[in-house]
Write an enzyme that holds these catalytic residues in place. Structure first.
Site, PDB file in Angstrom:
ATOM      1  N   LYS A  45       0.806  -1.202   0.000  1.00 25.90           N
ATOM      2  CA  LYS A  45       0.000   0.000   0.000  1.00 25.90           C
ATOM      3  C   LYS A  45       0.850   1.267   0.000  1.00 25.90           C
ATOM      4  O   LYS A  45       0.355   2.359  -0.257  1.00 25.90           O
ATOM      5  CB  LYS A  45      -0.882   0.016   1.272  1.00 25.90           C
ATOM      6  CG  LYS A  45      -1.872  -1.116   1.344  1.00 25.90           C
ATOM      7  CD  LYS A  45      -2.591  -1.079   2.729  1.00 25.90           C
ATOM      8  CE  LYS A  45      -2.396  -2.391   3.401  1.00 25.90           C
ATOM      9  NZ  LYS A  45      -2.969  -2.500   4.734  1.00 25.90           N
ATOM     10  N   ASP A 102       7.432   3.429  -2.752  1.00 23.90           N
ATOM     11  CA  ASP A 102       7.662   4.536  -1.818  1.00 23.90           C
ATOM     12  C   ASP A 102       9.076   4.499  -1.272  1.00 23.90           C
ATOM     13  O   ASP A 102       9.725   5.523  -1.145  1.00 23.90           O
ATOM     14  CB  ASP A 102       6.632   4.509  -0.678  1.00 23.90           C
ATOM     15  CG  ASP A 102       6.516   3.143  -0.023  1.00 23.90           C
ATOM     16  OD1 ASP A 102       6.589   2.129  -0.737  1.00 23.90           O
ATOM     17  OD2 ASP A 102       6.355   3.085   1.206  1.00 23.90           O
ATOM     18  N   ASP A 105      14.298  -0.254   1.099  1.00 24.81           N
ATOM     19  CA  ASP A 105      14.949  -0.384   2.402  1.00 24.81           C
ATOM     20  C   ASP A 105      16.051  -1.432   2.242  1.00 24.81           C
ATOM     21  O   ASP A 105      17.169  -1.099   1.859  1.00 24.81           O
ATOM     22  CB  ASP A 105      13.862  -0.789   3.414  1.00 24.81           C
ATOM     23  CG  ASP A 105      14.238  -0.489   4.840  1.00 24.81           C
ATOM     24  OD1 ASP A 105      15.417  -0.667   5.184  1.00 24.81           O
ATOM     25  OD2 ASP A 105      13.365  -0.083   5.623  1.00 24.81           O
ATOM     26  N   LYS A 133      17.248   3.882   1.169  1.00 22.86           N
ATOM     27  CA  LYS A 133      18.157   3.916   2.318  1.00 22.86           C
ATOM     28  C   LYS A 133      19.433   3.182   1.948  1.00 22.86           C
ATOM     29  O   LYS A 133      19.513   1.964   2.116  1.00 22.86           O
ATOM     30  CB  LYS A 133      17.525   3.203   3.513  1.00 22.86           C
ATOM     31  CG  LYS A 133      16.385   3.936   4.184  1.00 22.86           C
ATOM     32  CD  LYS A 133      15.945   3.109   5.385  1.00 22.86           C
ATOM     33  CE  LYS A 133      14.795   3.742   6.125  1.00 22.86           C
ATOM     34  NZ  LYS A 133      14.302   2.831   7.179  1.00 22.86           N
ATOM     35  N   PHE A 154      13.906   4.703  10.809  1.00 26.40           N
ATOM     36  CA  PHE A 154      12.542   4.325  10.430  1.00 26.40           C
ATOM     37  C   PHE A 154      11.700   5.580  10.201  1.00 26.40           C
ATOM     38  O   PHE A 154      11.611   6.438  11.073  1.00 26.40           O
ATOM     39  CB  PHE A 154      11.915   3.447  11.507  1.00 26.40           C
ATOM     40  CG  PHE A 154      10.681   2.743  11.021  1.00 26.40           C
ATOM     41  CD1 PHE A 154      10.782   1.623  10.213  1.00 26.40           C
ATOM     42  CD2 PHE A 154       9.417   3.213  11.364  1.00 26.40           C
ATOM     43  CE1 PHE A 154       9.644   0.974   9.737  1.00 26.40           C
ATOM     44  CE2 PHE A 154       8.266   2.575  10.894  1.00 26.40           C
ATOM     45  CZ  PHE A 154       8.388   1.451  10.087  1.00 26.40           C
ATOM     46  N   VAL A 155      11.112   5.685   9.017  1.00 22.16           N
ATOM     47  CA  VAL A 155      10.319   6.866   8.690  1.00 22.16           C
ATOM     48  C   VAL A 155       8.878   6.476   8.344  1.00 22.16           C
ATOM     49  O   VAL A 155       8.614   5.367   7.883  1.00 22.16           O
ATOM     50  CB  VAL A 155      10.921   7.680   7.517  1.00 22.16           C
ATOM     51  CG1 VAL A 155      12.221   8.343   7.938  1.00 22.16           C
ATOM     52  CG2 VAL A 155      11.130   6.814   6.274  1.00 22.16           C
ATOM     53  N   ASP A 161       3.991   3.438   6.562  1.00 22.14           N
ATOM     54  CA  ASP A 161       3.286   3.202   7.824  1.00 22.14           C
ATOM     55  C   ASP A 161       4.198   2.668   8.920  1.00 22.14           C
ATOM     56  O   ASP A 161       5.265   2.128   8.668  1.00 22.14           O
ATOM     57  CB  ASP A 161       2.174   2.167   7.615  1.00 22.14           C
ATOM     58  CG  ASP A 161       2.738   0.760   7.405  1.00 22.14           C
ATOM     59  OD1 ASP A 161       3.560   0.576   6.474  1.00 22.14           O
ATOM     60  OD2 ASP A 161       2.384  -0.147   8.180  1.00 22.14           O
ATOM     61  N   ARG A 167       0.120   6.624   7.385  1.00 19.04           N
ATOM     62  CA  ARG A 167       0.234   6.701   5.923  1.00 19.04           C
ATOM     63  C   ARG A 167      -0.322   8.022   5.396  1.00 19.04           C
ATOM     64  O   ARG A 167       0.118   8.517   4.355  1.00 19.04           O
ATOM     65  CB  ARG A 167      -0.551   5.557   5.261  1.00 19.04           C
ATOM     66  CG  ARG A 167      -0.003   4.167   5.512  1.00 19.04           C
ATOM     67  CD  ARG A 167      -0.675   3.185   4.562  1.00 19.04           C
ATOM     68  NE  ARG A 167      -0.589   1.806   5.005  1.00 19.04           N
ATOM     69  CZ  ARG A 167       0.424   0.989   4.746  1.00 19.04           C
ATOM     70  NH1 ARG A 167       1.447   1.422   4.044  1.00 19.04           N
ATOM     71  NH2 ARG A 167       0.432  -0.257   5.172  1.00 19.04           N
TER      72      ARG A 167
HETATM   73  C1  PRP Z   1       7.475  -1.465   2.703  1.00 14.74           C
HETATM   74  C2  PRP Z   1       7.732  -0.417   1.640  1.00 14.74           C
HETATM   75  C3  PRP Z   1       8.374  -1.191   0.531  1.00 14.74           C
HETATM   76  C4  PRP Z   1       9.158  -2.258   1.269  1.00 14.74           C
HETATM   77  C5  PRP Z   1      10.605  -1.893   1.340  1.00 14.74           C
HETATM   78  O1  PRP Z   1       6.289  -2.157   2.368  1.00 14.74           O
HETATM   79  O2  PRP Z   1       6.506   0.174   1.227  1.00 14.74           O
HETATM   80  O3  PRP Z   1       7.396  -1.784  -0.298  1.00 14.74           O
HETATM   81  O4  PRP Z   1       8.614  -2.316   2.622  1.00 14.74           O
HETATM   82  O5  PRP Z   1      11.313  -2.817   2.133  1.00 14.74           O
HETATM   83  P1  PRP Z   1      12.505  -3.711   1.602  1.00 14.74           P
HETATM   84  O6  PRP Z   1      13.319  -2.894   0.645  1.00 14.74           O
HETATM   85  O7  PRP Z   1      13.290  -4.003   2.864  1.00 14.74           O
HETATM   86  O8  PRP Z   1      11.951  -4.939   1.003  1.00 14.74           O
HETATM   87  P2  PRP Z   1       5.561  -3.106   3.384  1.00 14.74           P
HETATM   88  O9  PRP Z   1       5.988  -4.518   3.154  1.00 14.74           O
HETATM   89  O10 PRP Z   1       5.710  -2.576   4.782  1.00 14.74           O
HETATM   90  O11 PRP Z   1       4.028  -3.017   2.939  1.00 14.74           O
HETATM   91  P3  PRP Z   1       3.156  -1.679   2.794  1.00 14.74           P
HETATM   92  O12 PRP Z   1       3.636  -0.978   1.576  1.00 14.74           O
HETATM   93  O13 PRP Z   1       1.769  -2.176   2.654  1.00 14.74           O
HETATM   94  O14 PRP Z   1       3.378  -0.883   4.053  1.00 14.74           O
HETATM   95 MG    MG Z   2       4.646  -1.228   5.682  1.00 11.80          MG
HETATM   96 MN    MN Z   3       5.336  -1.327   0.398  1.00  8.91          MN
END
Ligand code: PRP
Ligand code: MG
Ligand code: MN
Length: 182
Positions: A45, A102, A105, A133, A154-155, A161, A167
């Site tokens: 999301k 978005d 990480d 990052k 962590f942001v 979220d 969000r």
């Molecule tokens: C978060 C973010 C990226 C992913 C990055 O999504 O939106 O999609 O983690 O992390 P990574 O590079 O370590 O794989 P999340 O899985 O939290 O789902 P969300 O978008 O629904 O919050």
């Molecule tokens: Mg998430």
């Molecule tokens: Mn995500």
């Protein structure tokens, strides 16, 4: 700030900084993709706010698809084992696919996603990520378009979220430590 004020530690990127960066990315991408129809693939999301602002800024006709993936593991980091929660509704063979994320990480989500989408025969496949990052990266993912490189903290906000909250913040910020312990 939707009443989140007391939880916010500091603002990392203001709404104006985000808007300016999106315009800059959209201008670059409009040149690179001139004459092509772009299929935006948003990763649910987190990418929803970025995608809707980006699509409005990009002066090209675009189509939109969404994919939802989930990585097993803790709430604040991902494990690299990815599961599709919602797949694309359409075939992307021969399409110019631009994945919108978005944040990168560890890079594990995106690395998996690029392999998965790449096997479906798109005409081209690139990534546009608002945030990255560099200090957290575990797998190097080729990303053509990056908005901001940010420190390894962590942001939340602008789609990102913590436990599904924040969000809807219109800026990107860190949370006070006590938010995580309560
Ligand atoms: C978060 C973010 C990226 C992913 C990055 O999504 O939106 O999609 O983690 O992390 P990574 O590079 O370590 O794989 P999340 O899985 O939290 O789902 P969300 O978008 O629904 O919050
Ligand atoms: Mg998430
Ligand atoms: Mn995500």
């Amino acid at each position: 700030d939707h009443g989140y004020g007391p939880d916010i530690d500091h603002v990392l990127l203001t709404t104006e900084q985000i808007d300016d960066k999106i315009r800059e990315l959209a201008d670059r991408i409009a040149v690179d993709y001139a004459g092509r129809e772009v299929l935006l693939v948003g990763v649910l999301k987190g990418a929803v706010l970025f995608m809707s602002d980006f699509a409005r800024a990009l002066q090209l006709p675009t189509q939109m698809e969404f994919m939802a993936v989930s990585s097993y593991g803790s709430a604040t980091s991902s494990s690299g084992i990815v599961r599709i929660l919602k797949d694309l509704d359409r075939d992307i063979t021969g399409k110019h696919v631009l994945v919108l994320e978005d944040i990168i990480d560890s890079g594990l989500t995106l690395s998996w996603l690029l392999k998965n989408l790449g096997s479906r025969g798109p005409a081209s496949l690139e990534v546009c990520a608002l945030l990255r990052k560099p200090d957290a990266v575990k797998v190097d993912v080729p990303v053509e378009y990056v908005g901001f490189d940010i420190p390894n903290e962590f942001v939340v906000g602008y789609g990102l979220d913590y436990a599904e909250r924040y969000r809807d913040l219109p800026y990107i910020a860190t949370l006070k430590p006590e938010v995580y312990s309560s």
